[in-house]
Design a protein around this motif. Structure first.
Motif, PDB file in Angstrom:
ATOM      1  N   PRO A  97       0.820  -1.226   0.000  1.00  0.00           N
ATOM      2  CA  PRO A  97       0.000   0.000   0.000  1.00  0.00           C
ATOM      3  C   PRO A  97       0.853   1.276   0.000  1.00  0.00           C
ATOM      4  N   ILE A  98       1.982   1.264   0.671  1.00  0.00           N
ATOM      5  CA  ILE A  98       2.852   2.460   0.673  1.00  0.00           C
ATOM      6  C   ILE A  98       3.410   2.693  -0.733  1.00  0.00           C
ATOM      7  N   LEU A  99       3.876   1.610  -1.360  1.00  0.00           N
ATOM      8  CA  LEU A  99       4.418   1.755  -2.720  1.00  0.00           C
ATOM      9  C   LEU A  99       3.325   2.237  -3.675  1.00  0.00           C
ATOM     10  N   GLN A 100       2.114   1.771  -3.465  1.00  0.00           N
ATOM     11  CA  GLN A 100       0.989   2.202  -4.321  1.00  0.00           C
ATOM     12  C   GLN A 100       0.673   3.678  -4.088  1.00  0.00           C
ATOM     13  N   GLU A 101       0.636   4.088  -2.818  1.00  0.00           N
ATOM     14  CA  GLU A 101       0.364   5.502  -2.508  1.00  0.00           C
ATOM     15  C   GLU A 101       1.399   6.421  -3.143  1.00  0.00           C
ATOM     16  N   ARG A 102       2.630   5.946  -3.172  1.00  0.00           N
ATOM     17  CA  ARG A 102       3.693   6.770  -3.760  1.00  0.00           C
ATOM     18  C   ARG A 102       3.681   6.728  -5.292  1.00  0.00           C
ATOM     19  N   GLY A 103       2.714   5.994  -5.840  1.00  0.00           N
ATOM     20  CA  GLY A 103       2.620   5.913  -7.306  1.00  0.00           C
ATOM     21  C   GLY A 103       3.708   5.054  -7.930  1.00  0.00           C
ATOM     22  N   LEU A 104       4.373   4.255  -7.114  1.00  0.00           N
ATOM     23  CA  LEU A 104       5.484   3.440  -7.623  1.00  0.00           C
ATOM     24  C   LEU A 104       5.016   2.074  -8.121  1.00  0.00           C
ATOM     25  N   PHE A 105       3.814   1.670  -7.696  1.00  0.00           N
ATOM     26  CA  PHE A 105       3.392   0.298  -8.012  1.00  0.00           C
ATOM     27  C   PHE A 105       1.925   0.279  -8.396  1.00  0.00           C
ATOM     28  N   ARG A 106       1.569  -0.619  -9.300  1.00  0.00           N
ATOM     29  CA  ARG A 106       0.189  -0.714  -9.800  1.00  0.00           C
ATOM     30  C   ARG A 106      -0.801  -0.923  -8.652  1.00  0.00           C
ATOM     31  N   THR A 107      -1.997  -0.380  -8.824  1.00  0.00           N
ATOM     32  CA  THR A 107      -3.060  -0.655  -7.851  1.00  0.00           C
ATOM     33  C   THR A 107      -3.986  -1.751  -8.364  1.00  0.00           C
ATOM     34  N   ASP A 108      -3.872  -2.072  -9.650  1.00  0.00           N
ATOM     35  CA  ASP A 108      -4.564  -3.249 -10.165  1.00  0.00           C
ATOM     36  C   ASP A 108      -3.861  -3.704 -11.444  1.00  0.00           C
TER      37      ASP A 108
END
Ligand SMILES: Cc1cc2nc3c(=O)[nH]c(=O)nc-3n(C[C@H](O)[C@H](O)[C@H](O)COP(=O)(O)O)c2cc1C
Ligand SMILES: Cc1cc2nc3c(=O)[nH]c(=O)nc-3n(C[C@H](O)[C@H](O)[C@H](O)COP(=O)(O)O)c2cc1C
Lengths: 453, 453
Positions: free
Chosen positions: A411-422
């Motif tokens: 979730p942290i990586l996703q919040e930072r826009g570094l990793f896909r959310t889906d």
């Protein structure tokens, strides 16, 4: 679909039975026989898929490693495990290790093509040459073939395999019931390969699979290993203990990729990280210390000594490594890993006992005990500083370490826009942003048209 | 559990892609690409399981058979298909074919042990030696090894495999977290096999599997093939076109089993039957005729000619077979099948076109068009008259032929008390009434105790 795509990182979950730490099976929470339980692998893959990982990965070697007393040593065959996993997952990629030294290309190419069909385009192959006399002795040999010769065979093995995967053109099947023609035989090719190691007629008995062929993954890091990776692989696993070493490796391999005329952006470098995660740093360090306490040093010392061509008694547990170790040239096994371990011990002035503690976790990979934010920071730092296109996540303890990573770090990586959310793609190549390979035997239809005009 | 058990017959479903009839894919009802669709195999196996079949079976050869124009020729690898099937079924046995000529024992033994674990004890291996130069040419050879030599290699291959499967004793794993011992290394054995074809150190890297090892199935019917079956197999597939031939084969093989000191009741003989079933005899014959009309005789004639070492033109379609065919001794491929086909043609004075029609359905197996009662009668007749312990059901068209058999013939066999109405066991060996094999390396515990007193 965004018009200014941010560079995104990739995550692979390296599923090592009960965890990457050799003592993980001794924790109260662990099922010590989970290594033989298909439900365990299915559930791990489902967790990784919940975390939107690009792929899961299984290591392999056709030999019983080490002493069966020491830890769970039975290993189901990876393409079998991943086939079962494919039935219980939808999107996540499935990377199986297989040896080029102890297989026949026809059989292996077919097995991976089959996995690619069964999984709907999610198969990957971690190409290994298999170090060690013990493996060789299961296949009629007395000792392992020389390192150089193993890589030469690996190169020809992959050449034969891609020919076999391309032996059916993508539009070969017409399935016309009325005229009684199932496939257009002009689009199904014998390959007539004749080389130093293999003579294979073809065609493969499986048509071209959803991805064309499986994602090609590799993890060599000797000179020959890096050249092989530059030439053949699309994703590279590597053990890099420090950021500086990681950056040097990254630059070195990308240069080699460019030098052979391939696009460096289409070869992804994924260093391994063994995160021991807890909500506070203190708890994380405590878990790490508990795992170190559970290691039996005698087994580990024996293995370390074998790697160095020494007897165990030549490595007193509370002293540093002896000065007169063999050079990398004298090692026919995993050369680069050998050097990495010696460097680590010398750099940090570790005793043999301390070194064993460090290796018990990650066997030379970067181990890291910390909070979710600390783990995410490290990942971002490596990713933004030219050391990684993504990471090979190697939880010390399974399933708990993977669950913790998915629930707290992702979730942290996703919040930072570094990793896909889906997931936005359905194939393994798709997740890694890599194209479906062209077919080497397909007639260039456009150019034919042009020349026919 | 009954005290006076009636002898029960066994049923295996031989799943041949779109059906055993080569023209099945051309029927309006057929999906001509189902051969590459894992859902097709899963659904077939679920149908067979609904019918309480002992097992499903997949044939195999590591080569692209025949002309890809003629019919769907791509074949996913059987252990991959059956692993996916295992995840979607509960009880039914899963028999995969694999070649002893073109595999390494370590890899194959491990693959079957893995399938046995993943399926909870439902794996079986149809042991084949693989006839044909075209397969040999995918593995570095110019021509197929001689028939005799293939069977010698097969025998040593199975010896090595059983040693590997036995290399872990059943109670080797102790998984004692407190004393840090996972397996008792005294119960994990190197096998140190050295023979004419193989040198294999062991142990296997998979512990002993639920069934000890997979059910060993075989289908040779030449002299060497029958001797091999008598020595090694637990279930035997065979093509027997008439009851008399079926009885002679049955008696011959059971005698050979007794002659090598094994129990004839523990080797089950399963002739193949290709039933074309409809509610009336007329409809069944119509369906059979429709399938024959859909055969393209040119492809089939080519294949027949190759079997006889002739050119297609030497077999005029509307004449009987020439008189001067080679003798079985001159055939290095599938000897017994060759003789069966020649005998069938001569006995029934078939033209080449008629012979092709007959072979297109069952390739020499007993084809039979009729009503459910007629099919059940035939099965009962063979079973009660010393020709069969069960049957290999080879539906001409899939899935419809299997569904029809399950829905219309199985209930009749159940009413007559000839076939189970539900599973009573959970493993493939269990379904066939065969014991779990003893471990050749296990210390005789009782005798040790006795001698220690
Ligand atoms: C993450 C990772 C996973 C690996 N998995 C395997 C494996 O499953 N089987 C194997 O034989 N080697 C494996 N290796 C070893 C590499 O294939 C390679 O032999 C090793 O890194 C040494 O490099 P070199 O062969 O170029 O000297 C792995 C290495 C890494 C970094
Ligand atoms: C029902 C049945 C299934 C068979 N399946 C295969 C198969 O999948 N692959 C193969 O190479 N041979 C297969 N065979 C051929 C036999 O293994 C054997 O080679 C053949 O019956 C000729 O016997 P022989 O080898 O003793 O001459 C099968 C035979 C029968 C009767």
């Amino acid at each position: 679909m965004s018009s200014s795509p941010q560079r995104r990182l990739h995550l692979n979950a390296f599923l090592m039975a009960i965890g990457h730490h050799e003592a993980a099976w001794r924790l109260p929470e662990s099922d010590p026989n989970a290594n033989l339980d298909i439900k365990h692998y299915i559930s791990l893959a489902q967790t990784a898929e919940r975390g939107k990982f690009d792929s899961v990965f299984l290591a392999d070697s056709p030999v019983l490693f080490s002493n069966p007393e020491r830890r769970p040593s039975g290993k189901l065959e990876p393409t079998i495990i991943l086939t079962a996993v494919s039935a219980a997952t939808e999107k996540i990629g499935l990377i199986a290790t297989a040896s080029t030294s102890y297989n026949e290309p026809y059989n292996l190419a077919r097995r991976f093509a089959s996995l690619d069909f069964v999984s709907g385009g999610r198969a990957g192959w971690n190409i290994v040459t298999t170090a060690g006399a013990d493996a060789a002795q299961n296949f009629g040999l007395d000792d392992t073939p020389a390192h150089r010769s193993r890589y030469e065979r690996a190169a020809e093995f992959v050449d034969v395999s891609t020919k076999l995967w391309d032996s059916w053109e993508d539009d070969a099947i017409v399935a016309d019931k009325d005229v009684a023609i199932h496939a257009d035989s002009a689009k199904v090719h014998v390959i007539e390969h004749e080389g130093r190691f293999f003579k294979v007629r073809g065609p493969l008995n499986v048509p071209r699979s959803p991805q064309g062929y499986p994602l090609l993954v590799q993890a060599g890091s000797s000179e020959d290993g890096k050249d092989f990776a530059a030439r053949y692989s699309e994703a590279i696993f590597t053990a890099q203990p420090t950021l500086d070493e990681g950056k040097a490796f990254y630059a070195d391999v990308k240069d080699r990729v460019a030098a052979v005329g391939r696009d460096p952006e289409q070869v992804l470098i994924l260093p391994g990280i063994v995160p021991v995660i807890a909500d506070t740093e203190e708890e994380a360090l405590e878990l790490e210390a508990e795992l170190e306490r559970l290691i039996s040093p005698e087994y580990a010392r024996k293995q370390l000594a074998a790697r160095f061509n020494l007897e165990p008694e030549q490595l007193p547990l509370d002293e540093e490594l002896p000065d007169d170790l063999p050079s990398e040239d004298e090692i026919e096994g995993a050369k680069s890993r050998y050097t990495l371990i010696v460097d680590l011990a010398r750099r940090e002035k570790l005793t043999v006992r301390q070194l064993i503690g460090r290796l018990g976790g990650g066997r030379g990979h970067r181990t890291f005990a910390g909070t979710p934010v600390q783990v995410a920071d490290t990942i971002e730092h490596w990713f933004r500083n030219g050391a990684a296109d993504g990471f090979n996540i190697m939880p010390a303890v399974l399933p708990s370490g993977l669950e913790k990573f998915v629930d707290s770090v992702v979730p942290i990586l996703q919040e930072r826009g570094l990793f896909r959310t889906d997931y936005t793609e359905t194939t393994l190549r798709g997740h890694y942003g890599l194209p479906r390979p062209a077919n080497q035997f397909a007639v260039e239809k456009d150019s034919t048209l042009v020349s026919a005009q």
